[in-house]
Design an enzyme around this catalytic site. Sequence first.
Site, PDB file in Angstrom:
ATOM      1  N   LYS A  22      35.848  38.985  37.285  1.00 47.37           N
ATOM      2  CA  LYS A  22      35.716  40.245  36.525  1.00 47.37           C
ATOM      3  C   LYS A  22      37.085  40.722  36.020  1.00 47.37           C
ATOM      4  O   LYS A  22      37.233  41.065  34.847  1.00 47.37           O
ATOM      5  CB  LYS A  22      35.099  41.310  37.435  1.00 47.37           C
ATOM      6  CG  LYS A  22      35.281  42.736  36.967  1.00 47.37           C
ATOM      7  CD  LYS A  22      34.795  43.699  38.036  1.00 47.37           C
ATOM      8  CE  LYS A  22      35.223  45.118  37.809  1.00 47.37           C
ATOM      9  NZ  LYS A  22      36.670  45.355  37.953  1.00 47.37           N
ATOM     10  N   ASN A  23      38.059  40.730  36.912  1.00 50.79           N
ATOM     11  CA  ASN A  23      39.351  41.300  36.510  1.00 50.79           C
ATOM     12  C   ASN A  23      40.132  40.396  35.558  1.00 50.79           C
ATOM     13  O   ASN A  23      41.110  40.822  34.964  1.00 50.79           O
ATOM     14  CB  ASN A  23      40.200  41.625  37.743  1.00 50.79           C
ATOM     15  CG  ASN A  23      39.689  42.859  38.461  1.00 50.79           C
ATOM     16  OD1 ASN A  23      38.735  43.500  37.998  1.00 50.79           O
ATOM     17  ND2 ASN A  23      40.291  43.188  39.583  1.00 50.79           N
ATOM     18  N   ARG A  92      37.312  51.893  33.206  1.00 51.77           N
ATOM     19  CA  ARG A  92      38.765  51.978  33.147  1.00 51.77           C
ATOM     20  C   ARG A  92      39.344  50.896  32.218  1.00 51.77           C
ATOM     21  O   ARG A  92      40.336  51.119  31.530  1.00 51.77           O
ATOM     22  CB  ARG A  92      39.268  51.793  34.580  1.00 51.77           C
ATOM     23  CG  ARG A  92      40.698  51.458  34.735  1.00 51.77           C
ATOM     24  CD  ARG A  92      41.530  52.686  34.812  1.00 51.77           C
ATOM     25  NE  ARG A  92      42.937  52.351  35.010  1.00 51.77           N
ATOM     26  CZ  ARG A  92      43.901  53.225  34.870  1.00 51.77           C
ATOM     27  NH1 ARG A  92      43.622  54.459  34.537  1.00 51.77           N
ATOM     28  NH2 ARG A  92      45.148  52.871  35.056  1.00 51.77           N
ATOM     29  N   CYS A 116      35.705  53.538  38.328  1.00 55.84           N
ATOM     30  CA  CYS A 116      35.408  54.029  39.669  1.00 55.84           C
ATOM     31  C   CYS A 116      36.367  55.156  40.018  1.00 55.84           C
ATOM     32  O   CYS A 116      37.552  55.094  39.698  1.00 55.84           O
ATOM     33  CB  CYS A 116      35.602  52.901  40.683  1.00 55.84           C
ATOM     34  SG  CYS A 116      34.387  51.593  40.564  1.00 55.84           S
ATOM     35  N   ARG A 121      44.566  57.418  38.874  1.00 53.87           N
ATOM     36  CA  ARG A 121      44.644  56.339  37.878  1.00 53.87           C
ATOM     37  C   ARG A 121      45.229  56.771  36.526  1.00 53.87           C
ATOM     38  O   ARG A 121      44.562  56.710  35.493  1.00 53.87           O
ATOM     39  CB  ARG A 121      43.274  55.681  37.685  1.00 53.87           C
ATOM     40  CG  ARG A 121      42.665  55.231  38.982  1.00 53.87           C
ATOM     41  CD  ARG A 121      41.426  54.401  38.803  1.00 53.87           C
ATOM     42  NE  ARG A 121      41.738  52.976  38.661  1.00 53.87           N
ATOM     43  CZ  ARG A 121      40.820  52.022  38.641  1.00 53.87           C
ATOM     44  NH1 ARG A 121      39.555  52.323  38.716  1.00 53.87           N
ATOM     45  NH2 ARG A 121      41.171  50.770  38.513  1.00 53.87           N
ATOM     46  N   PRO A 122      46.469  57.215  36.496  1.00 55.27           N
ATOM     47  CA  PRO A 122      47.088  57.568  35.214  1.00 55.27           C
ATOM     48  C   PRO A 122      47.419  56.326  34.383  1.00 55.27           C
ATOM     49  O   PRO A 122      47.280  55.194  34.859  1.00 55.27           O
ATOM     50  CB  PRO A 122      48.380  58.278  35.640  1.00 55.27           C
ATOM     51  CG  PRO A 122      48.677  57.769  37.001  1.00 55.27           C
ATOM     52  CD  PRO A 122      47.382  57.353  37.630  1.00 55.27           C
ATOM     53  N   ASP A 124      50.489  56.279  32.531  1.00 60.53           N
ATOM     54  CA  ASP A 124      51.865  56.521  32.103  1.00 60.53           C
ATOM     55  C   ASP A 124      52.690  55.234  31.969  1.00 60.53           C
ATOM     56  O   ASP A 124      53.552  55.130  31.085  1.00 60.53           O
ATOM     57  CB  ASP A 124      52.555  57.505  33.066  1.00 60.53           C
ATOM     58  CG  ASP A 124      52.479  57.035  34.511  1.00 60.53           C
ATOM     59  OD1 ASP A 124      51.387  56.622  34.941  1.00 60.53           O
ATOM     60  OD2 ASP A 124      53.509  57.054  35.207  1.00 60.53           O
ATOM     61  N   ASP A 305      41.274  45.699  46.499  1.00 56.93           N
ATOM     62  CA  ASP A 305      39.872  45.476  46.134  1.00 56.93           C
ATOM     63  C   ASP A 305      39.043  44.857  47.266  1.00 56.93           C
ATOM     64  O   ASP A 305      37.829  44.683  47.119  1.00 56.93           O
ATOM     65  CB  ASP A 305      39.781  44.565  44.899  1.00 56.93           C
ATOM     66  CG  ASP A 305      40.084  45.314  43.613  1.00 56.93           C
ATOM     67  OD1 ASP A 305      40.205  46.546  43.657  1.00 56.93           O
ATOM     68  OD2 ASP A 305      40.193  44.653  42.556  1.00 56.93           O
ATOM     69  N   ILE A 327      47.602  51.528  47.545  1.00 50.55           N
ATOM     70  CA  ILE A 327      47.460  51.442  46.080  1.00 50.55           C
ATOM     71  C   ILE A 327      46.628  52.591  45.507  1.00 50.55           C
ATOM     72  O   ILE A 327      47.053  53.268  44.570  1.00 50.55           O
ATOM     73  CB  ILE A 327      46.817  50.092  45.655  1.00 50.55           C
ATOM     74  CG1 ILE A 327      47.521  48.905  46.333  1.00 50.55           C
ATOM     75  CG2 ILE A 327      46.821  49.956  44.128  1.00 50.55           C
ATOM     76  CD1 ILE A 327      48.874  48.557  45.804  1.00 50.55           C
ATOM     77  N   ARG A 397      28.374  46.533  38.559  1.00 52.08           N
ATOM     78  CA  ARG A 397      29.517  46.454  37.635  1.00 52.08           C
ATOM     79  C   ARG A 397      30.360  45.217  37.891  1.00 52.08           C
ATOM     80  O   ARG A 397      31.028  44.712  36.987  1.00 52.08           O
ATOM     81  CB  ARG A 397      30.407  47.681  37.804  1.00 52.08           C
ATOM     82  CG  ARG A 397      29.742  48.948  37.345  1.00 52.08           C
ATOM     83  CD  ARG A 397      30.645  50.100  37.549  1.00 52.08           C
ATOM     84  NE  ARG A 397      31.870  49.860  36.796  1.00 52.08           N
ATOM     85  CZ  ARG A 397      32.706  50.802  36.423  1.00 52.08           C
ATOM     86  NH1 ARG A 397      32.448  52.044  36.735  1.00 52.08           N
ATOM     87  NH2 ARG A 397      33.775  50.518  35.755  1.00 52.08           N
TER      88      ARG A 397
HETATM   89  C1  UD1 Z   1      43.448  46.578  38.429  1.00 53.20           C
HETATM   90  C2  UD1 Z   1      42.098  46.020  38.793  1.00 53.20           C
HETATM   91  C3  UD1 Z   1      41.550  46.731  40.011  1.00 53.20           C
HETATM   92  C4  UD1 Z   1      42.557  46.654  41.156  1.00 53.20           C
HETATM   93  C5  UD1 Z   1      43.917  47.134  40.716  1.00 53.20           C
HETATM   94  C6  UD1 Z   1      45.005  46.938  41.771  1.00 53.20           C
HETATM   95  C7  UD1 Z   1      41.190  45.246  36.709  1.00 53.20           C
HETATM   96  C8  UD1 Z   1      40.164  45.411  35.649  1.00 53.20           C
HETATM   97  N1  UD1 Z   1      41.198  46.163  37.689  1.00 53.20           N
HETATM   98  O1  UD1 Z   1      43.246  47.958  38.122  1.00 53.20           O
HETATM   99  O2  UD1 Z   1      40.323  46.104  40.400  1.00 53.20           O
HETATM  100  O3  UD1 Z   1      42.109  47.461  42.226  1.00 53.20           O
HETATM  101  O4  UD1 Z   1      44.343  46.420  39.528  1.00 53.20           O
HETATM  102  O5  UD1 Z   1      45.072  45.614  42.166  1.00 53.20           O
HETATM  103  O6  UD1 Z   1      41.961  44.307  36.697  1.00 53.20           O
HETATM  104  N2  UD1 Z   1      49.306  53.473  38.052  1.00 53.20           N
HETATM  105  C9  UD1 Z   1      50.077  54.496  37.550  1.00 53.20           C
HETATM  106  N3  UD1 Z   1      50.331  54.539  36.211  1.00 53.20           N
HETATM  107  C10 UD1 Z   1      49.851  53.600  35.352  1.00 53.20           C
HETATM  108  C11 UD1 Z   1      49.077  52.543  35.864  1.00 53.20           C
HETATM  109  C12 UD1 Z   1      48.816  52.510  37.219  1.00 53.20           C
HETATM  110  O7  UD1 Z   1      50.520  55.366  38.305  1.00 53.20           O
HETATM  111  O8  UD1 Z   1      50.116  53.684  34.143  1.00 53.20           O
HETATM  112  C13 UD1 Z   1      49.007  53.425  39.496  1.00 53.20           C
HETATM  113  C14 UD1 Z   1      47.512  53.585  39.762  1.00 53.20           C
HETATM  114  O9  UD1 Z   1      47.139  54.945  39.814  1.00 53.20           O
HETATM  115  C15 UD1 Z   1      47.375  52.912  41.110  1.00 53.20           C
HETATM  116  C16 UD1 Z   1      48.388  51.770  41.024  1.00 53.20           C
HETATM  117  O10 UD1 Z   1      49.304  52.139  39.996  1.00 53.20           O
HETATM  118  O11 UD1 Z   1      47.754  53.775  42.137  1.00 53.20           O
HETATM  119  C17 UD1 Z   1      47.767  50.428  40.705  1.00 53.20           C
HETATM  120  O12 UD1 Z   1      47.117  50.496  39.469  1.00 53.20           O
HETATM  121  P1  UD1 Z   1      46.963  49.222  38.518  1.00 53.20           P
HETATM  122  O13 UD1 Z   1      47.657  48.059  39.137  1.00 53.20           O
HETATM  123  O14 UD1 Z   1      47.342  49.621  37.153  1.00 53.20           O
HETATM  124  O15 UD1 Z   1      45.406  48.988  38.578  1.00 53.20           O
HETATM  125  P2  UD1 Z   1      44.391  48.776  37.381  1.00 53.20           P
HETATM  126  O16 UD1 Z   1      45.008  47.920  36.343  1.00 53.20           O
HETATM  127  O17 UD1 Z   1      43.794  50.068  36.998  1.00 53.20           O
END
Ligand code: UD1
Length: 419
Positions: A22-23, A92, A116, A121-122, A124, A305, A327, A397
């Site tokens: 999926k990811n 997302r 979810c 989940r920002p 930035d 995950d 995380i 999902r």
């Molecule tokens: C992806 C995965 C998700 C997995 C996660 C961490 C997909 C579709 N989803 O989610 O299943 O749980 O990686 O392995 O691949 N963060 C910020 N700012 C940002 C981006 C992220 O603060 O701009 C923070 C998030 O809030 C979180 C952490 O960084 O606390 C990890 O997020 P991220 O690695 O970006 O996860 P996703 O890509 O959303």
Amino acid sequence: MSILRIKGGRALSGSIRAHGSKNAILPMMAASILYPGITVLHGVPEILDVFYMIEILEQLGCKVKWQDSSLVIDASAIESVSLSSCMTGKMRSSVFLLGPLLARCGEAKLGQPGGCSIGSRPVDIHVAGLQQMGAELTEENGWLRASASCLHGNVIRLPFPSVGATENLIMAAVLAEGETILHHAAREPEIGDLCRMLQGMGARIKGIGSSTLEITGVDRLRESAYTVMGDRIEASTYLIAAAASGGELMVENVLPGQLTGVLTALSICGCDVMHNQRAVYLRRKDRLRPVPYLRTAPFPGFPTDVQSQMMALLSCADGESIIHETIFEGRFQTALELRKMGADICMEGNKAVIQGVQRLTGTKVCARDLRGGAALVIAGLTAEGITEICHCTYIQRGYAALAQHLVDLGADIEMVEIH
Ligand code: UD1
């Protein structure tokens, strides 16, 4: 509404083949719009998030069709660069369109990304990286607007190895002018798979698998076909289910090196774990042992995950386990549901202390996110009596035909429509 009804107490036994990841597939589908023509993706899992992403691509003007388990995506004409929150709110991963739309069309307008509810989940890190490549981004009235007359390469250091931001920046850099160097990039295997798919499209990427990626922009990409990697999170979920139920299982179509953290934890629990190059075998005979301290971390650490599924498993281990979630701050909500089944779990900030009990008891529980839903299935498989899980669209999902696979492995589980 459909619910999952499980009669617990049967040991799983048999073998299963992991579906496409999926990811990995979601960013690949987004990446397909980088090329104004056909991209074929093989081994696509039939899960809700893939269906949502197809809707998003169609909304942008792509033509998408299934051929068995392959998707043929024709992105010859992009007619819109705008996705309202009706579309983006469904998941997302809609944020993955930001980099490709900017690279292909020079603009993008996205509603709030959904997904979810496992934390704030920002975006930035995505935004800051794209700004360093020359994009202008503004947020107003719930819309994220991005534009760039020309994206250019830059040296970008991510403050945290965000998976999604790393993928977005790679996709933007593929067609940008000059070289982009990403430092402190995430190293999740799905990112490597995305890079290999992009290489097949003609992208120039070095450093795959490391935390420094070098991407040299090209003028144009080409038609390509790619087979997505097996889903390491799905594989881990089934292995944990087999461990929890006291059974044995072979999972094929996974690379064991991508599951190291999970396999180590399962060995600590007392499971026999063996593997060859593309399959993992697990057997559990005795009572589970606890894991004194388990901490989630970016790859190659223990995956967030798989944290909820592990919590369900450890709920019945012989002693105390501690899980430290680093995380996503909202990922302990499943503990509240496991407690309804008799689990002894105390939360202190981002740590959960689990005192194993002899056995859980079936009751009505509610999936609150995708992986938490899978954890409740695992708990239900081992519990005494009947467990009913509502809100199981969360589970659909990310897991293709979950109930059917578990039935094939000997479980007593069915999806029931209730009105
Ligand atoms: C992806 C995965 C998700 C997995 C996660 C961490 C997909 C579709 N989803 O989610 O299943 O749980 O990686 O392995 O691949 N963060 C910020 N700012 C940002 C981006 C992220 O603060 O701009 C923070 C998030 O809030 C979180 C952490 O960084 O606390 C990890 O997020 P991220 O690695 O970006 O996860 P996703 O890509 O959303």
